[in-house]
Design a protein around this motif. Structure first.
Motif, short mmCIF file in Angstrom:
data_model
loop_
_atom_site.label_atom_id
_atom_site.label_comp_id
_atom_site.label_asym_id
_atom_site.label_seq_id
_atom_site.Cartn_x
_atom_site.Cartn_y
_atom_site.Cartn_z
N MET A 174 0.83 -1.44 -0.09
CA MET A 174 0.19 -0.22 -0.08
C MET A 174 1.12 1.51 -0.16
N TYR A 175 0.83 2.10 -0.75
CA TYR A 175 1.26 3.26 -1.04
C TYR A 175 -0.01 4.45 -0.21
N ILE A 176 0.62 5.74 0.06
CA ILE A 176 -0.80 6.55 1.17
C ILE A 176 0.17 7.84 0.22
N ALA A 186 2.67 5.27 -7.56
CA ALA A 186 1.94 3.89 -7.24
C ALA A 186 1.95 3.10 -8.27
N ARG A 187 1.25 3.20 -9.14
CA ARG A 187 0.53 2.45 -10.33
C ARG A 187 2.28 2.58 -11.19
N ASN A 188 3.26 2.99 -10.91
CA ASN A 188 4.52 2.87 -11.98
C ASN A 188 5.53 1.84 -10.94
N LEU A 189 4.92 1.96 -9.59
CA LEU A 189 5.45 1.39 -8.92
C LEU A 189 4.91 -0.25 -9.23
N GLN A 190 3.79 -0.27 -9.14
CA GLN A 190 3.27 -1.76 -9.26
C GLN A 190 3.95 -2.37 -10.38
N VAL A 191 4.15 -1.67 -12.10
CA VAL A 191 4.66 -1.60 -13.61
C VAL A 191 6.11 -2.97 -13.27
N ALA A 192 7.04 -1.86 -12.18
CA ALA A 192 8.12 -2.07 -11.96
C ALA A 192 8.72 -3.40 -11.65
N LEU A 193 7.61 -3.61 -10.41
CA LEU A 193 8.36 -4.80 -9.13
C LEU A 193 7.19 -5.94 -10.05
N GLY A 194 6.93 -6.43 -11.46
CA GLY A 194 6.17 -6.92 -11.74
C GLY A 194 4.53 -7.97 -11.68
N ASN A 195 4.15 -8.62 -12.40
CA ASN A 195 2.83 -9.17 -12.07
C ASN A 195 2.36 -10.17 -10.92
N ILE A 200 -1.27 -0.81 -3.57
CA ILE A 200 -2.98 -0.16 -3.52
C ILE A 200 -2.08 1.42 -3.49
N SER A 201 -3.60 2.41 -3.79
CA SER A 201 -2.72 3.45 -3.61
C SER A 201 -3.92 4.44 -2.74
N VAL A 202 -3.34 4.42 -1.59
CA VAL A 202 -4.32 5.56 -0.96
C VAL A 202 -4.28 7.32 -0.77
N SER A 213 -9.88 15.09 -8.69
CA SER A 213 -9.60 15.68 -10.12
C SER A 213 -8.51 15.32 -10.55
N TRP A 214 -7.75 14.05 -9.69
CA TRP A 214 -6.15 14.41 -10.52
C TRP A 214 -6.78 12.66 -11.85
N SER A 215 -6.16 13.19 -12.78
CA SER A 215 -6.26 11.90 -14.12
C SER A 215 -5.29 11.16 -13.77
N VAL A 216 -4.69 10.14 -12.49
CA VAL A 216 -4.62 8.70 -12.41
C VAL A 216 -5.00 9.16 -11.59
N LYS A 217 -6.49 8.05 -11.15
CA LYS A 217 -7.49 8.17 -10.10
C LYS A 217 -6.62 7.04 -8.56
N PRO A 218 -6.65 7.28 -7.27
CA PRO A 218 -6.11 6.70 -5.89
C PRO A 218 -7.21 5.53 -5.72
N ASP A 219 -6.91 4.71 -5.70
CA ASP A 219 -7.92 3.07 -5.75
C ASP A 219 -8.55 3.55 -4.20
#
Length: 236
Positions: A174-176, A186-195, A200-202, A213-219
């Motif tokens: 989880m990243y807050i 958080a999204r980039n980290l998930q890709v970097a860590l692999g499948n 989880i983005s907070v 208003s963010w273009s990248v939405k948190p969970d």
């Protein structure tokens, strides 16, 4: 599925550091851009409300310095190189957000880490002064990551996870954080860590950010610190 680790941003997430950051920025401007001091001080450094507007409006600190404060790219790069030193030198007190200590203590049996653009030494000092340093097994600050690999680049996150767990094949993190760049991170980290990984983005909206208003939405969105109890608790 239970969390393997909880990762945090620092400024605007664990602590309200706005007064200190304004003071530091003014000191740095007096060196790298003296034409932006005194009567010419950028309006976004005049009040905490205006600082929040700029900080949450900018995509990253580079854009904050150039588009909101009016620095040239050269001045911005010089300012960035001075940030860690001036953070450690500045004695303005920062405070944990009310309730943060309770959240960390409630979930202290988990490994915690911090991925921040603040100074590692400065962060560790504040955590220890508030008696919550022990759960934080790794802190990756501005001075631990090259300028090209700062958030939202995942480099610091991968380094933090490796330091905490000794590997990068964990399944649930989880990243807050309080900024749109944190959601991207958080999204980039998930890709970097692999499948095998899920990050989880907070969004910490209690620091006056506007995640909707963010273009990248948190969970998840924590409108107040107490919301973190239930959000983290879903995976405890």
């Amino acid at each position: 599925m239970k969390l393997d680790a909880i990762l945090w941003d620092y400024d605007g997430t664990l602590v309200n550091s706005v007064p200190k950051n304004i003071d530091i920025t003014k000191a740095i401007l007096s060196i790298v851009a003296p034409h932006l001091t005194g009567d010419n001080l950028p309006q976004y450094l005049l009040t905490e409300a205006l600082y929040h507007e700029a900080n949450h409006g900018a995509k990253n600190w580079q854009q904050l310095y150039v588009d909101y404060y009016g620095l040239t790219e050269k001045e911005m790069l010089q300012a960035g190189s001075m940030w860690a030193e001036y953070q450690e030198r500045n004695e303005t007190e920062v405070m944990l957000f009310d309730g943060i200590k309770d959240v960390v203590q409630e979930f202290s049996h988990y490994h915690h880490g911090i991925c921040s653009q603040n100074s590692q030494k400065n962060i560790r000092r504040v955590l220890n002064n508030n008696d919550i340093g022990a759960p934080f097994k790794a802190i990756v600050g501005y001075d631990d990551v090259s300028s090209g690999n700062q958030k939202p680049h995942p480099f610091g996150g991968v380094k933090c996870v490796e330091s905490i767990l000794g590997h990068t094949d964990s399944e649930l993190l989880m990243y807050i954080g309080d900024h749109e760049a944190d959601a991207k991170f958080a999204r980039n980290l998930q890709v970097a860590l692999g499948n095998n990984a899920k990050v989880i983005s907070v969004a910490a909206a209690y620091s006056q950010s506007e995640p909707r208003s963010w273009s990248v939405k948190p969970d998840y969105i924590a409108r107040n610190v107490e919301d973190l109890m239930s959000i983290i608790g879903k995976y405890a």
